[in-house]
Design a protein around this motif. Structure first.
Motif, PDB file in Angstrom:
ATOM      1  N   GLY A  44      -9.532  -3.320   3.514  1.00  6.66           N
ATOM      2  CA  GLY A  44      -8.400  -2.937   2.653  1.00  6.66           C
ATOM      3  C   GLY A  44      -8.185  -1.659   2.625  1.00  6.66           C
ATOM      4  O   GLY A  44      -9.115  -0.889   2.492  1.00  6.66           O
ATOM      5  N   TYR A  45      -7.052  -1.485   1.875  1.00 11.99           N
ATOM      6  CA  TYR A  45      -6.676  -0.004   1.380  1.00 11.99           C
ATOM      7  C   TYR A  45      -5.657  -0.179   0.077  1.00 11.99           C
ATOM      8  O   TYR A  45      -5.170  -1.306   0.076  1.00 11.99           O
ATOM      9  N   ALA A  46      -5.352   1.032  -0.754  1.00 11.89           N
ATOM     10  CA  ALA A  46      -4.495   0.888  -1.554  1.00 11.89           C
ATOM     11  C   ALA A  46      -3.845   2.313  -1.634  1.00 11.89           C
ATOM     12  O   ALA A  46      -4.344   3.019  -1.521  1.00 11.89           O
ATOM     13  N   LEU A  47      -2.472   2.326  -1.876  1.00 12.28           N
ATOM     14  CA  LEU A  47      -1.867   3.660  -1.888  1.00 12.28           C
ATOM     15  C   LEU A  47      -1.241   3.740  -3.444  1.00 12.28           C
ATOM     16  O   LEU A  47      -0.789   2.619  -4.120  1.00 12.28           O
ATOM     17  N   PHE A  48      -1.580   4.776  -4.078  1.00  9.70           N
ATOM     18  CA  PHE A  48      -1.062   5.305  -5.365  1.00  9.70           C
ATOM     19  C   PHE A  48      -0.181   6.668  -5.449  1.00  9.70           C
ATOM     20  O   PHE A  48      -0.275   7.578  -4.793  1.00  9.70           O
ATOM     21  N   ASN A  49       0.999   6.366  -6.165  1.00 11.43           N
ATOM     22  CA  ASN A  49       1.864   7.598  -6.164  1.00 11.43           C
ATOM     23  C   ASN A  49       1.616   8.416  -7.454  1.00 11.43           C
ATOM     24  O   ASN A  49       1.718   8.072  -8.516  1.00 11.43           O
ATOM     25  N   LEU A  50       1.019   9.343  -7.524  1.00 13.79           N
ATOM     26  CA  LEU A  50       0.341  10.446  -8.477  1.00 13.79           C
ATOM     27  C   LEU A  50       1.288  11.339  -9.102  1.00 13.79           C
ATOM     28  O   LEU A  50       1.530  11.766 -10.184  1.00 13.79           O
ATOM     29  N   ASN A  51       2.400  11.525  -8.163  1.00 15.95           N
ATOM     30  CA  ASN A  51       3.747  12.608  -8.772  1.00 15.95           C
ATOM     31  C   ASN A  51       3.196  13.824  -9.075  1.00 15.95           C
ATOM     32  O   ASN A  51       3.990  14.516 -10.031  1.00 15.95           O
ATOM     33  N   GLU A  52       1.848  14.335  -8.713  1.00 19.18           N
ATOM     34  CA  GLU A  52       1.368  15.634  -9.134  1.00 19.18           C
ATOM     35  C   GLU A  52       1.564  15.716 -10.623  1.00 19.18           C
ATOM     36  O   GLU A  52       1.447  16.894 -11.100  1.00 19.18           O
ATOM     37  N   GLU A  53       1.024  14.555 -11.323  1.00 24.17           N
ATOM     38  CA  GLU A  53       1.249  14.615 -12.744  1.00 24.17           C
ATOM     39  C   GLU A  53      -0.300  14.689 -13.451  1.00 24.17           C
ATOM     40  O   GLU A  53      -0.421  14.532 -14.549  1.00 24.17           O
ATOM     41  N   TYR A  54      -1.040  14.202 -12.753  1.00 20.37           N
ATOM     42  CA  TYR A  54      -2.728  14.169 -13.121  1.00 20.37           C
ATOM     43  C   TYR A  54      -3.727  15.174 -12.394  1.00 20.37           C
ATOM     44  O   TYR A  54      -3.370  15.638 -11.431  1.00 20.37           O
ATOM     45  N   THR A  55      -4.759  15.214 -13.144  1.00 21.13           N
ATOM     46  CA  THR A  55      -5.720  16.063 -12.626  1.00 21.13           C
ATOM     47  C   THR A  55      -7.216  15.165 -12.173  1.00 21.13           C
ATOM     48  O   THR A  55      -8.062  15.785 -11.223  1.00 21.13           O
ATOM     49  N   LEU A 109      -6.018  12.421  -0.324  1.00 21.47           N
ATOM     50  CA  LEU A 109      -5.023  12.940  -1.012  1.00 21.47           C
ATOM     51  C   LEU A 109      -4.193  13.732  -0.157  1.00 21.47           C
ATOM     52  O   LEU A 109      -4.396  14.519   0.506  1.00 21.47           O
ATOM     53  N   ASP A 110      -2.843  13.034  -0.231  1.00 22.61           N
ATOM     54  CA  ASP A 110      -1.709  13.634   0.619  1.00 22.61           C
ATOM     55  C   ASP A 110      -2.192  13.513   2.187  1.00 22.61           C
ATOM     56  O   ASP A 110      -2.028  14.372   2.831  1.00 22.61           O
ATOM     57  N   GLN A 125      -0.100  11.794  -3.570  1.00 19.81           N
ATOM     58  CA  GLN A 125      -0.327  10.273  -3.130  1.00 19.81           C
ATOM     59  C   GLN A 125      -2.026  10.289  -2.818  1.00 19.81           C
ATOM     60  O   GLN A 125      -2.560  11.206  -2.638  1.00 19.81           O
ATOM     61  N   LEU A 126      -2.465   9.450  -3.538  1.00 26.32           N
ATOM     62  CA  LEU A 126      -3.710   8.760  -3.473  1.00 26.32           C
ATOM     63  C   LEU A 126      -3.969   7.543  -2.480  1.00 26.32           C
ATOM     64  O   LEU A 126      -3.087   6.483  -2.752  1.00 26.32           O
ATOM     65  N   LYS A 127      -4.877   7.637  -1.466  1.00 24.28           N
ATOM     66  CA  LYS A 127      -5.006   6.488  -0.793  1.00 24.28           C
ATOM     67  C   LYS A 127      -6.765   6.053  -0.561  1.00 24.28           C
ATOM     68  O   LYS A 127      -7.469   7.105  -0.352  1.00 24.28           O
ATOM     69  N   ILE A 128      -6.907   5.152  -0.977  1.00 29.46           N
ATOM     70  CA  ILE A 128      -8.509   4.591  -0.991  1.00 29.46           C
ATOM     71  C   ILE A 128      -8.486   3.558   0.089  1.00 29.46           C
ATOM     72  O   ILE A 128      -7.815   2.534   0.064  1.00 29.46           O
ATOM     73  N   VAL A 129      -9.487   3.704   0.787  1.00 23.18           N
ATOM     74  CA  VAL A 129      -9.745   2.921   1.979  1.00 23.18           C
ATOM     75  C   VAL A 129     -11.121   2.264   2.169  1.00 23.18           C
ATOM     76  O   VAL A 129     -12.120   3.134   1.834  1.00 23.18           O
ATOM     77  N   LYS A 130     -11.341   1.020   2.168  1.00 24.56           N
ATOM     78  CA  LYS A 130     -12.575   0.370   2.788  1.00 24.56           C
ATOM     79  C   LYS A 130     -12.953   0.067   4.022  1.00 24.56           C
ATOM     80  O   LYS A 130     -12.176  -0.365   4.748  1.00 24.56           O
ATOM     81  N   SER A 131     -14.058   0.364   4.508  1.00 24.23           N
ATOM     82  CA  SER A 131     -14.649  -0.009   5.781  1.00 24.23           C
ATOM     83  C   SER A 131     -14.844  -1.314   5.996  1.00 24.23           C
ATOM     84  O   SER A 131     -15.018  -1.946   5.057  1.00 24.23           O
TER      85      SER A 131
END
Length: 223
Positions: free
Chosen positions: A141-152, A175-176, A203-209
């Protein structure tokens, strides 16, 4: 020609009323009780037409139609008031989430595969502890998140979900489109802390093997 200014649902509506007839006068009455609005046009029998100018548009109508138009104006303004109240409530909720740093409320996943989110009313379990406002990834599985360059920064816990397959698993963070972090999740280990620097990222993408283990993410905070 007579000009009448009324307040409808908290909004100022300027209505110009011109009387066409032999005698008499037309009056507009407005009530605002318990935040409800009611507009009435009362005339005597000598008045047969009224000229209404609303938002710059002039119309000559009979008394009954004038009442209908004014009632519709009140209805529209009350609807607008309700819409604005809903927007204000959402803004307050977003501000509260931002103050709390709740990641899943501020930046929920906009696309995913084999992804499940948990809110205040349900939870996942890792190391015998319950995690609300969390999510898990299954299989590859994976998940995509829109960060909009607003967070650190993002911080939280990561680990194998209790009673899922005892497989070691790799989780990667992009990241991107660029790989920035890899975490090896050992099946028998307790959940561990992680921190991810996301300054300037869109953009953040988290991927699981691919494995039978389900991987959980809890205590997720974003600043």
């Amino acid at each position: 020609m007579k000009k009448k200014v009324i307040v409808v649902g908290g909004w100022l509506v300027s209505i110009i009323v011109a009387i066409i007839g032999t005698y008499g006068a037309a009056t507009i009455h407005y009530k605002n009780e318990n935040k409800s609005a009611n507009t009435n046009v009362n005339t005597n029998s000598n008045i047969n037409q009224i000229v209404l100018t609303i938002d710059g548009e002039k119309r000559t109508v009979d008394v009954d139609e004038a009442q209908s138009i004014l009632d519709e104006q009140v209805k529209q303004n009350n609807t607008l008031r309700d819409e604005i109240s809903a927007i204000e409530a959402k803004i307050k909720a977003d501000e509260a989430a931002k103050k709390d740093g709740n990641m899943l409320k501020l930046v929920p996943a906009y696309d995913s595969r084999y992804y499940d989110a948990f809110s205040e009313s349900n939870f996942l379990t890792m190391g015998g502890e319950q995690y609300f406002d969390s999510f898990k990834l299954r299989y590859d599985g994976y998940a995509l998140f829109n960060l909009n360059e607003e967070y650190t920064k993002i911080s939280g816990k990561i680990g194998r979900i209790d009673n899922s397959s005892m497989d070691n698993t790799t989780v990667t963070f992009f990241l991107d489109g660029n790989l920035v972090k890899t975490i090896e999740v050992i099946a028998q280990d307790l959940p561990k802390d992680f921190v991810l620097d996301i300054a300037g990222a869109s953009q953040l993408k988290i991927v699981k093997s691919n494995s039978g283990a389900e991987i959980g993410f809890g205590y997720l905070k974003i600043i």
